[in-house]
Design a protein around this motif. Structure first.
Motif, mmCIF file in Angstrom:
data_model
loop_
_atom_site.group_PDB
_atom_site.id
_atom_site.type_symbol
_atom_site.label_atom_id
_atom_site.label_comp_id
_atom_site.label_asym_id
_atom_site.label_seq_id
_atom_site.Cartn_x
_atom_site.Cartn_y
_atom_site.Cartn_z
ATOM 1 N N GLU A 122 -88.500 -41.469 31.087
ATOM 2 C CA GLU A 122 -89.081 -41.693 30.384
ATOM 3 C C GLU A 122 -89.506 -40.206 29.400
ATOM 4 O OE1 GLU A 122 -90.582 -42.312 33.496
ATOM 5 O OE2 GLU A 122 -89.743 -44.138 33.586
ATOM 6 N N ALA A 126 -87.219 -40.265 26.282
ATOM 7 C CA ALA A 126 -88.296 -40.249 24.786
ATOM 8 C C ALA A 126 -87.191 -38.831 24.307
ATOM 9 C CB ALA A 126 -89.682 -40.015 25.069
ATOM 10 N N VAL A 129 -83.653 -39.120 22.851
ATOM 11 C CA VAL A 129 -84.010 -39.766 21.257
ATOM 12 C C VAL A 129 -84.195 -39.174 20.649
ATOM 13 C CG1 VAL A 129 -85.158 -42.272 20.429
ATOM 14 C CG2 VAL A 129 -83.834 -41.891 22.845
ATOM 15 N N ILE A 130 -85.564 -38.872 19.954
ATOM 16 C CA ILE A 130 -85.920 -37.306 19.349
ATOM 17 C C ILE A 130 -85.191 -37.105 18.888
ATOM 18 C CG2 ILE A 130 -87.820 -36.024 18.798
ATOM 19 C CD1 ILE A 130 -90.128 -37.818 20.941
#
Length: 346
Positions: A122, A126, A129-130
């Motif tokens: 996870e 994240a 994606v950033i």
């Protein structure tokens, strides 16, 4: 769907724009406020050919900029959505398997840990994606501003060509036979000087602006040119390896197209600027000076201007070859050589 496409087309082409009304930077091309300080310099003189040429060029820049932003956004959304859809498929429809690995946007490896276990998975998802969001904002905006500025000055040279065509229009040729102190000759001389000074000022602004762009973007362009061949080679190698296994890696394929485009755009525009700069000199030589006696009043200025146009308009920086299509061809040739070497020594 048709309504959405029609709305997007109207937005890009400004089909609902009133060309006969008052035009400013704010209501025609807001992005120009980034670097163009003289509001309305070519916008409201409706009797001049320059106005239509300038507005048409700015409309082209508008469409190309949004096309580039759309392309970059499409790649980023494709990478994120592909991972999320596959993750959703694993969670709902796929047969549960103890060896099933949840997908990441970019595969990872840790020396002492498993990046795909909770909560590592996870966290890394994240962060990736950033990372994509940051790349779109920085690299996409970098290329966008670069070719936006260069295309503006390419368009400005089209305006210079029109000004050269109109250099002797509407002036009395008979004043050449009058004494230099005659008021009529002085008035024509002053008008010619104003027109020529405007052309020279625009031409110098192109050189100064391209030099400023080179100084600002030079270090970035050096790294871009140095490493593009390696990046393109590795992407092509990944696609080729997947094809050899009977798979199609469309994500790396689209990313490879983007990598080629980000290099081709400045090289192509650099070639356009160079050729247009030489064409300005040719247009000045064939502007009709040999058909009018008024050329005697501007002969030294025309000679100096033609000599000035022999200096190429080029994006250059220490350690950087001129950004032209020849540079792009050389980089692609190096990438292909590296690709063949990797395939041979697999």
């Amino acid at each position: 769907m048709k309504a959405l496409i029609s709305t997007a087309k109207d937005f890009l082409y400004k089909t609902d724009f009133e060309w006969d009304k008052e035009i400013t930077l704010q209501n025609f091309h807001p992005q120009l406020q980034i670097f163009l300080a003289i509001n309305g310099v070519f916008f409201n003189n409706r009797e001049s050919k320059i106005r239509d040429t300038f507005l048409t060029g700015q409309l082209l820049i508008w469409r190309l900029c949004w096309s580039w932003i759309g392309f970059i956004s499409f790649i980023s959304v494709l990478y994120v959505s592909n991972t999320l859809f596959y993750l959703l498929y694993q969670s709902t429809l796929a047969t549960q398997d103890e060896h099933m690995i949840r997908p990441l946007i970019f595969p990872m490896w840790l020396p002492e840990d498993d990046p795909y276990r909770t909560p590592n998975y996870e966290i890394f998802l994240a962060l990736e994606v950033i990372l994509i969001y940051v790349v779109v904002l920085t690299f996409g905006l970098y290329v966008y501003i670069l070719f936006h500025l260069l295309l503006h000055y390419y368009n400005l040279m089209d305006v210079i060509l029109i000004a050269l065509e109109e250099l002797f229009d509407g002036l009395d040729e008979s004043v050449v036979a009058l004494p230099r102190e005659d008021p009529r000759r002085q008035a024509v001389q002053d008008e010619l000087n104003i027109r020529m000074a405007r052309i020279v000022r625009w031409h110098l602004s192109v050189f100064d602006s391209v030099n400023d762009i080179s100084s600002v973007y030079g270090p970035t362009l050096v790294y871009q040119v140095m490493f593009s061949s390696i990046v393109i080679c590795l992407m092509a190698y990944q696609v080729a390896e997947q094809l050899s296994e009977g798979k199609i890696d469309y994500l790396f394929g689209v990313l490879g197209i983007g990598a080629c485009l980000q290099l081709w755009i400045p090289c192509y525009i650099g070639t356009l600027l160079r050729n247009k700069g030489f064409f300005v000199g040719d247009r000045c030589f064939y502007c009709g000076w040999h058909e009018t006696p008024l050329s005697r009043l501007l002969r030294p200025d025309l000679i100096i201007f033609i000599q000035r146009t022999q200096r190429p308009v080029a994006i250059k920086f220490t350690g950087l070859p001129h950004l032209q299509l020849e540079t792009f061809s050389s980089i692609m040739s190096n990438a292909y050589s590296l690709f063949n070497m990797l395939r041979q020594y697999k």
